[in-house]
Design a protein around this motif. Structure first.
Motif, PDB file in Angstrom:
ATOM      1  N   PRO A 334      65.113 -12.087  68.768  1.00  0.00           N
ATOM      2  CA  PRO A 334      64.129 -13.305  69.529  1.00  0.00           C
ATOM      3  C   PRO A 334      63.214 -12.510  70.230  1.00  0.00           C
ATOM      4  O   PRO A 334      63.061 -11.512  70.741  1.00  0.00           O
ATOM      5  CB  PRO A 334      65.148 -14.013  70.536  1.00  0.00           C
ATOM      6  N   ILE A 335      62.365 -13.449  70.851  1.00  0.00           N
ATOM      7  CA  ILE A 335      61.143 -13.004  71.882  1.00  0.00           C
ATOM      8  C   ILE A 335      61.652 -13.593  73.052  1.00  0.00           C
ATOM      9  O   ILE A 335      61.112 -13.144  74.310  1.00  0.00           O
ATOM     10  CB  ILE A 335      59.813 -13.364  71.441  1.00  0.00           C
ATOM     11  N   GLY A 336      62.688 -14.349  73.222  1.00  0.00           N
ATOM     12  CA  GLY A 336      63.376 -14.560  74.429  1.00  0.00           C
ATOM     13  C   GLY A 336      62.818 -15.861  75.293  1.00  0.00           C
ATOM     14  O   GLY A 336      62.550 -16.819  74.802  1.00  0.00           O
ATOM     15  N   GLU A 337      62.690 -15.711  76.729  1.00  0.00           N
ATOM     16  CA  GLU A 337      62.345 -16.597  77.448  1.00  0.00           C
ATOM     17  C   GLU A 337      61.053 -16.280  78.308  1.00  0.00           C
ATOM     18  O   GLU A 337      61.143 -15.119  78.379  1.00  0.00           O
ATOM     19  CB  GLU A 337      63.614 -17.160  78.418  1.00  0.00           C
ATOM     20  N   VAL A 338      60.198 -17.093  78.732  1.00  0.00           N
ATOM     21  CA  VAL A 338      59.249 -16.720  79.772  1.00  0.00           C
ATOM     22  C   VAL A 338      60.049 -16.227  81.056  1.00  0.00           C
ATOM     23  O   VAL A 338      60.924 -16.872  81.442  1.00  0.00           O
ATOM     24  CB  VAL A 338      58.189 -17.842  79.848  1.00  0.00           C
ATOM     25  N   TRP A 339      59.165 -15.127  81.503  1.00  0.00           N
ATOM     26  CA  TRP A 339      59.586 -14.618  82.795  1.00  0.00           C
ATOM     27  C   TRP A 339      59.099 -15.479  84.043  1.00  0.00           C
ATOM     28  O   TRP A 339      58.243 -16.529  83.827  1.00  0.00           O
ATOM     29  CB  TRP A 339      59.574 -13.398  82.926  1.00  0.00           C
ATOM     30  N   ASP A 340      59.384 -15.063  85.295  1.00  0.00           N
ATOM     31  CA  ASP A 340      58.934 -15.949  86.421  1.00  0.00           C
ATOM     32  C   ASP A 340      57.365 -15.959  86.378  1.00  0.00           C
ATOM     33  O   ASP A 340      56.555 -15.173  85.958  1.00  0.00           O
ATOM     34  CB  ASP A 340      59.359 -15.074  87.489  1.00  0.00           C
ATOM     35  N   ASN A 341      57.093 -17.160  87.077  1.00  0.00           N
ATOM     36  CA  ASN A 341      55.892 -17.549  87.428  1.00  0.00           C
ATOM     37  C   ASN A 341      54.912 -17.711  86.127  1.00  0.00           C
ATOM     38  O   ASN A 341      53.800 -17.528  86.066  1.00  0.00           O
ATOM     39  CB  ASN A 341      55.014 -16.441  88.078  1.00  0.00           C
ATOM     40  N   THR A 342      55.888 -18.178  85.022  1.00  0.00           N
ATOM     41  CA  THR A 342      55.140 -18.744  83.827  1.00  0.00           C
ATOM     42  C   THR A 342      55.505 -19.883  83.340  1.00  0.00           C
ATOM     43  O   THR A 342      56.961 -20.115  83.377  1.00  0.00           O
ATOM     44  CB  THR A 342      55.620 -17.414  82.934  1.00  0.00           C
ATOM     45  N   GLU A 343      54.719 -20.608  82.706  1.00  0.00           N
ATOM     46  CA  GLU A 343      55.319 -21.843  81.958  1.00  0.00           C
ATOM     47  C   GLU A 343      54.614 -21.976  80.599  1.00  0.00           C
ATOM     48  O   GLU A 343      53.697 -21.300  80.080  1.00  0.00           O
ATOM     49  CB  GLU A 343      54.373 -23.175  82.680  1.00  0.00           C
ATOM     50  N   ARG A 344      55.321 -22.397  79.546  1.00  0.00           N
ATOM     51  CA  ARG A 344      54.936 -22.628  78.285  1.00  0.00           C
ATOM     52  C   ARG A 344      55.243 -23.912  77.543  1.00  0.00           C
ATOM     53  O   ARG A 344      55.888 -24.769  78.159  1.00  0.00           O
ATOM     54  CB  ARG A 344      55.949 -21.508  77.501  1.00  0.00           C
ATOM     55  N   LEU A 345      54.381 -24.087  76.565  1.00  0.00           N
ATOM     56  CA  LEU A 345      54.428 -25.309  75.724  1.00  0.00           C
ATOM     57  C   LEU A 345      54.566 -24.950  74.370  1.00  0.00           C
ATOM     58  O   LEU A 345      54.085 -23.693  74.063  1.00  0.00           O
ATOM     59  CB  LEU A 345      53.247 -26.293  76.059  1.00  0.00           C
ATOM     60  N   ILE A 346      55.335 -25.701  73.478  1.00  0.00           N
ATOM     61  CA  ILE A 346      55.169 -25.431  72.040  1.00  0.00           C
ATOM     62  C   ILE A 346      54.784 -26.850  71.396  1.00  0.00           C
ATOM     63  O   ILE A 346      55.407 -27.775  71.706  1.00  0.00           O
ATOM     64  CB  ILE A 346      56.601 -25.260  71.496  1.00  0.00           C
ATOM     65  N   VAL A 347      53.478 -26.640  70.816  1.00  0.00           N
ATOM     66  CA  VAL A 347      52.855 -27.913  70.421  1.00  0.00           C
ATOM     67  C   VAL A 347      52.593 -27.918  68.863  1.00  0.00           C
ATOM     68  O   VAL A 347      52.904 -26.722  68.217  1.00  0.00           O
ATOM     69  CB  VAL A 347      51.545 -28.212  71.164  1.00  0.00           C
ATOM     70  N   ASP A 348      52.706 -29.090  68.427  1.00  0.00           N
ATOM     71  CA  ASP A 348      52.140 -29.146  66.852  1.00  0.00           C
ATOM     72  C   ASP A 348      50.572 -28.914  66.584  1.00  0.00           C
ATOM     73  O   ASP A 348      49.812 -28.960  67.433  1.00  0.00           O
ATOM     74  CB  ASP A 348      52.608 -30.330  66.323  1.00  0.00           C
ATOM     75  N   ASP A 349      50.294 -29.317  65.600  1.00  0.00           N
ATOM     76  CA  ASP A 349      48.816 -29.230  65.070  1.00  0.00           C
ATOM     77  C   ASP A 349      47.771 -30.352  65.870  1.00  0.00           C
ATOM     78  O   ASP A 349      46.470 -30.105  66.010  1.00  0.00           O
ATOM     79  CB  ASP A 349      48.235 -29.621  63.753  1.00  0.00           C
ATOM     80  N   GLN A 350      48.555 -31.068  66.520  1.00  0.00           N
ATOM     81  CA  GLN A 350      47.781 -32.257  67.325  1.00  0.00           C
ATOM     82  C   GLN A 350      47.991 -32.093  68.758  1.00  0.00           C
ATOM     83  O   GLN A 350      47.518 -32.895  69.545  1.00  0.00           O
ATOM     84  CB  GLN A 350      48.333 -33.812  66.875  1.00  0.00           C
ATOM     85  N   ASP A 351      48.415 -30.904  69.171  1.00  0.00           N
ATOM     86  CA  ASP A 351      48.706 -30.491  70.545  1.00  0.00           C
ATOM     87  C   ASP A 351      49.918 -31.441  71.291  1.00  0.00           C
ATOM     88  O   ASP A 351      49.686 -31.626  72.390  1.00  0.00           O
ATOM     89  CB  ASP A 351      47.584 -30.386  71.330  1.00  0.00           C
ATOM     90  N   GLN A 352      50.781 -32.025  70.592  1.00  0.00           N
ATOM     91  CA  GLN A 352      51.878 -32.774  70.987  1.00  0.00           C
ATOM     92  C   GLN A 352      53.107 -31.944  71.009  1.00  0.00           C
ATOM     93  O   GLN A 352      53.237 -31.046  70.104  1.00  0.00           O
ATOM     94  CB  GLN A 352      52.172 -33.943  70.019  1.00  0.00           C
ATOM     95  N   PRO A 353      53.922 -31.942  72.091  1.00  0.00           N
ATOM     96  CA  PRO A 353      54.963 -31.197  72.239  1.00  0.00           C
ATOM     97  C   PRO A 353      55.918 -31.326  70.877  1.00  0.00           C
ATOM     98  O   PRO A 353      56.237 -32.824  70.438  1.00  0.00           O
ATOM     99  CB  PRO A 353      55.518 -31.588  73.312  1.00  0.00           C
ATOM    100  N   VAL A 354      56.589 -30.594  70.276  1.00  0.00           N
ATOM    101  CA  VAL A 354      57.526 -30.518  69.315  1.00  0.00           C
ATOM    102  C   VAL A 354      58.970 -30.671  69.981  1.00  0.00           C
ATOM    103  O   VAL A 354      59.231 -30.112  70.940  1.00  0.00           O
ATOM    104  CB  VAL A 354      57.348 -29.284  68.371  1.00  0.00           C
ATOM    105  N   ALA A 355      59.902 -30.994  69.051  1.00  0.00           N
ATOM    106  CA  ALA A 355      61.365 -31.250  69.321  1.00  0.00           C
ATOM    107  C   ALA A 355      61.998 -29.959  69.421  1.00  0.00           C
ATOM    108  O   ALA A 355      61.388 -28.818  68.468  1.00  0.00           O
ATOM    109  CB  ALA A 355      62.158 -32.015  68.550  1.00  0.00           C
TER     110      ALA A 355
END
Length: 524
Positions: A334-355
């Motif tokens: 795995p590539i793990g988790e974001v570290w401190d002071n970092t935010e992430r989103l995972i989105v589809d082709d329409q920039d909507q968050p995925v499950a």
């Protein structure tokens, strides 16, 4: 207060001026010496007319002068731009012209390459580090180190000012300059130092050239905590045995490199017999490391903490996975988790968050993010996903172009590049999955899957493989290995055994170049 990158060496020199800052080829500079020499270089650059925000090129191999060049350029408020002396002259000429480099810092060892580059008559107006360069004012290193330090006008700067430009060819082959500020460079090494408790006692081994972002852990992280950075020479990088000895001889405590350097050390047996008890951390980034190599590392380094660091050059490092032990199977790490002071989103082709559990593109918001791409406004605009909050503030997330999946415990798994996901015979195929599965074969050292145009409007998947030294496998063996795991439509039409791959300056596989080579071999 440390808010500019050169503040790191000033603070470390104040704490312990006699502490070694950088070592290379048996020679060393203390922090006091580094500050003095950086200021002497800044004085010479100022006399050449370099001012705040000007871009200064560094045309050097791995050396102590490289550290002096970086901090001397930053001390006078300028922006450093690393060039690869081994790159094609046309590429370096483009860099010089693209960001308006007027002054180059170099060394006599680069004379032949430099004169070829200057033969194209770029807009360079002065050379530092070499004497007697026809048609150009030049100042050699002995003259630089005889200059009075700190007679330049130290400019007032803020942390968001541009500090360095790293050029990358990306997937198109057209170089693009990634702009990083003092703040983003410092944020990266602060995150690392806080997570792993780096200190003055540490000795950072650096394998990467300065035109590769991996080098910044040593060049900026070691000074941040007052530690020593040990720079591998250019000769070390081509001789695994000598690189392996460096670990023990220099008592390295931190190592950070691309997986290629690690696999070369393991395949050559270069770490066997070395005293590695001092090594606290081994980090790798840039490309996935095959689980079997991670197992070898864990067995060889039972007390060393091994971690997979992920992040494109545009974000520095943004996610971390500390291996809990030797991988138990051949599933990708795995590539793990974001570290401190970092935010992430995972989105589809329409920039909507995925499950959770679904594939999507990884977007990153962090203080480690770049400012944008030099002189490419449209490309910079496309690189960001902008979210306006309810209160009206703007949040910018960098579009990594990487596909990831979050598992039930919140760990991220790298699935491949968006541009590595192709449609073949009406089906979507993930090329990275083919590569990852080939790496589970005991005879495979490296694998790369690309597409080539076989005939009009038809794409073919083509795979190239490098076998481990001393191991044997046939094309048929490898094709059967893939056929046991993938449906018919995902299998490559051709598979080739190669002795080497074309590589970028950062030792990653140069996929466009490989694609071109394989296209000439595939029947039409």
């Amino acid at each position: 207060m440390i808010y500019l990158l050169p503040h790191t060496i000033l603070a470390s020199a104040d704490r312990d001026p006699t502490q070694e800052a950088f070592r290379c080829a048996g020679a060393a500079l203390t922090y006091a010496e580094l500050v003095q020499r950086a200021d002497q270089l800044a004085t010479v650059l100022y006399d050449f007319g370099v001012r705040r925000g000007d871009r200064v090129g560094i045309f050097l191999g791995r050396s102590l002068e490289t550290a002096v060049a970086i901090f001397g350029i930053l001390r006078c408020g300028a922006v450093y731009v690393p060039l690869n002396p081994k790159a094609p002259e046309s590429q370096n000429h483009f860099l010089l012209q693209d960001c308006g480099i007027r002054i180059l810092v170099t060394h006599p060892s680069q004379r032949r390459s430099l004169l070829k580059l200057l033969g194209a008559r770029p807009q360079v107006q002065g050379i530092v580090g070499m004497s007697e360069v026809e048609d150009y004012p030049a100042v050699d290193w002995p003259t630089v180190f005889a200059a009075p330090p700190a007679t330049f006008a130290v400019p007032r700067q803020v942390e968001t000012d541009l500090a360095y430009l790293i050029y990358t060819s990306g997937s198109t082959g057209q170089p693009k300059g990634i702009m990083h500020s003092h703040a983003s460079g410092l944020a990266f090494v602060r995150n690392a130092a806080a997570r792993y408790a780096f200190g003055p006692q540490d000795r950072f081994g650096n394998h990467a050239p300065i035109y590769f972002d991996i080098s910044q852990l040593a060049y900026f992280g070691a000074p941040l905590v007052g530690a020593t950075a040990v720079l591998a020479t250019d000769a070390h990088t081509v001789l695994p045995a000598s690189l392996g000895r460096l670990f023990g001889e220099e008592r390295l405590t931190v190592w950070y490199s691309v997986p290629l350097a690690i696999t070369q050390l393991l395949n050559a047996g270069a770490l066997a017999g070395q005293d590695l008890t001092s090594l606290r951390y081994l980090f790798y980034a840039g490309e996935p490391l095959a689980p079997r190599y991670a197992r070898q590392l864990a067995e060889l380094l039972p007390t060393t903490r091994i971690a997979n660091w992920y992040g494109p050059a545009e974000t520095n490092v943004c996610t971390v996975y500390d291996l809990p032990g030797p991988p138990q199977d051949d599933a990708s790490i795995p590539i793990g988790e974001v570290w401190d002071n970092t935010e992430r989103l995972i989105v589809d082709d329409q920039d909507q968050p995925v499950a959770t559990g679904n594939s999507g593109e990884l977007l990153i918001r962090a203080t480690t993010n770049m400012l944008g791409y030099w002189n490419q406004v449209e490309l910079s605009t496309r690189a960001w996903y902008t979210h306006v909050t309810q209160g009206g503030s703007t949040e910018r997330f960098y579009r990594t172009g990487d596909l990831v999946r979050e598992d039930p415990v919140g760990v991220l798994h790298f699935l491949g590049r968006r541009d590595h996901q192709v449609k073949i015979r009406g089906y979507r195929v993930e090329l990275s999955a083919l590569e990852a599965h080939l790496l589970t074969h005991p005879a495979v050292a490296e694998a790369a899957a690309v597409t080539v145009q076989r005939q009009a409007d038809a794409l073919s998947i083509v795979v190239a493989v490098i076998l481990r030294a001393g191991d044997e496998a046939t094309v048929q063996d490898l094709q059967e290995h893939l056929a046991a795991a993938f449906p018919w439509y995902a299998l490559p039409e051709s598979l080739y055994l190669r002795e080497s791959f074309p590589r970028t300056g950062s030792d990653k596989i140069d996929r466009p170049a490989l694609q071109s080579l394989l296209a000439d071999q595939v029947p039409s």
